[in-house]
Structure formats: structure tokens, C-alpha cells
Design a protein around this motif. Structure first.
Motif: not given
Ligand code: FMN
Length: 201
Positions: A16-19, A180-186
Motif C-alpha cells: 500500500f504505502n509503496a504505491l 522522502t519516504r518510499l515503501g517498505y524500509r526505503d
């Protein structure tokens, strides 16, 4: 693929948050009614209005010592104020350290070795090393469906910008590396910019 969230995604991790990337990180500082300071990153964060300037962040899930939410929303309920500190790449490890699930009595500024500075319009600490900080007064906390989902809206009552971040009157995004925050721990670091004029300019 297609999935309905209520049926599960069947993937190793929730996509979800990686999108929804890249997301800014609101590094939220608060002071509880007991005078204890708190600091935590929230990437469900954004600006939502210009006049008056307003921002929001969303808190999901709860801490055992905070009832139905986390320390940030708990403190804001008590005091009605918070500050949003901008996170640079240089501050990434300190930011990450402040996401630890600590007891409400613990001060994340101390845990992460961060210097505090006072706010001007609210009784709240801010991150002295942040490129910029927005001082905010609570407008509304909205509870969303699900457990412990709260969106906090605040009106910006004071804006700090470090001198070196202003160049010829403009915020110079090359003066620091935005994180900036991406998905997972990225995460992403913004190190290239371009300008696009709008059709109506
Ligand atoms: C980069 C980053 C972004 C985060 N974004 C959120 C978020 O948007 N909402 C949330 O509830 N937790 C988020 N977290 C987790 C919180 O920072 C963590 O639960 C923290 O312990 C909450 O602190 P508090 O109880 O002092 O408010 C994020 C963590 C990191 C590292």
C-alpha cells in the motif's frame, strides 16, 4: 494483479504505502501537559491549505501506555499545539532513532542526541538542526474508520527557515538534501531538480 484489501494482498509485504510515494516526512515535536517532550516521524503528512496555512498528519495504531493512540496525538490532545520539523538527509539517522516505540516518559530528543530550540508562538520544542520548522495550533483531530486511526489538522502560526536555506528570497532545495519516504524500509534523497512552467503561467 488486482486485490481487494479486505481479502488480503497475498504478497510478502503490504504494497500500500509503496504505491503512494514519495511522501514527505513530518517530524512532529510535542510537549505533554506534564512538560515532557516528544519527537516522532510521520510520513502520512502533508500541507492541506494555503490561507490560513494548514497541515495534517495521520497516526495509526496505539501504544499500550497511551490508550487509543500514540504519544504525539496524546500530547496534542492535552496541549493543542505541535511543531513540524523538516527532515534533511543529514538528519536521517536521528529521525529514524526517534521512531522507536519508547515509553511516554522518554524524550526522543535526548535518545537521538538532538539539540532543542524553543518555538516562538507555541510552548513546544523544535529540532534546532532542522532546515525549517512549522509551529502549529490544533484545528481538529478526526477519527477515521478502523482502530486508532486519527488525522490531526493544524494551522501554522510560525515558520522558521534556516538562513542558509534561503537564497535570493527563495527556499533553495539544493542547500540541503530533502529526504522522502518510499515503501517498505526505503527512502529517497532529492538530489536533482527541474522546473516546469504551468500552461497558465
Ligand atoms: C519515516 C517514518 C515514517 C513514519 N510514519 C508514520 C505515520 O505516518 N503514522 C504513524 O502512525 N506512524 C508512523 N511511523 C511510526 C512512528 O514514528 C512510531 O510509531 C513512533 O514511535 C510514534 O511515536 P510517538 O508515540 O512518540 O508519537 C513512521 C516511522 C518512520 C521511521
Amino acid at each position: 494483479m488486482f486485490y481487494r484489501p479486505e481479502d488480503g494482498h497475498g504478497l510478502p509485504r503490504n504494497p500500500f504505502n509503496a504505491l503512494i510515494t514519495p511522501r514527505p516526512i513530518g517530524w512532529i515535536s510535542t510537549r505533554g501537559a506534564d512538560g515532557r517532550d516528544n519527537l516522532a516521524p510521520y510520513s502520512f503528512f502533508n500541507a492541506v491549505a494555503y490561507v490560513p496555512p494548514q497541515v495534517m498528519f495521520a497516526s495509526t495504531s496505539a501504544k499500550p501506555d497511551r490508550g487509543d493512540t500514540k504519544d504525539s496525538v496524546g500530547n496534542i490532545r492535552e496541549t493543542g499545539v505541535f511543531a513540524v520539523n523538516v527532515v534533511s538527509y543529514a538528519l536521517k539517522d536521528a529521525m529514524n532513532a526517534t521512531s522507536a516505540g519508547l515509553g511516554r516518559e522518554e524524550d526522543e530528543f535526548a535518545v537521538a542526541g538532538l539539540e532543542k530550540a524553543p518555538c516562538e508562538t507555541i510552548d513546544c520544542p523544535r529540532v534546532a538542526a532542522a532546515p525549517a520548522t512549522l509551529e502549529c495550533r490544533l484545528v481538529q483531530i478526526v477519527q477515521l474508520p478502523g482502530e486508532a486511526n486519527f488525522v490531526t489538522f493544524g494551522e501554522v502560526t510560525g515558520v522558521h527557515i534556516r538562513d542558509e536555506v534561503l537564497k535570493d528570497g527563495f527556499v533553495d532545495l539544493t542547500a540541503y538534501v530533502p529526504l522522502t519516504r518510499l515503501g517498505y524500509r526505503d527512502y529517497g534523497k532529492i538530489d536533482s531538480l527541474f522546473t516546469l512552467a504551468r500552461p497558465d503561467d
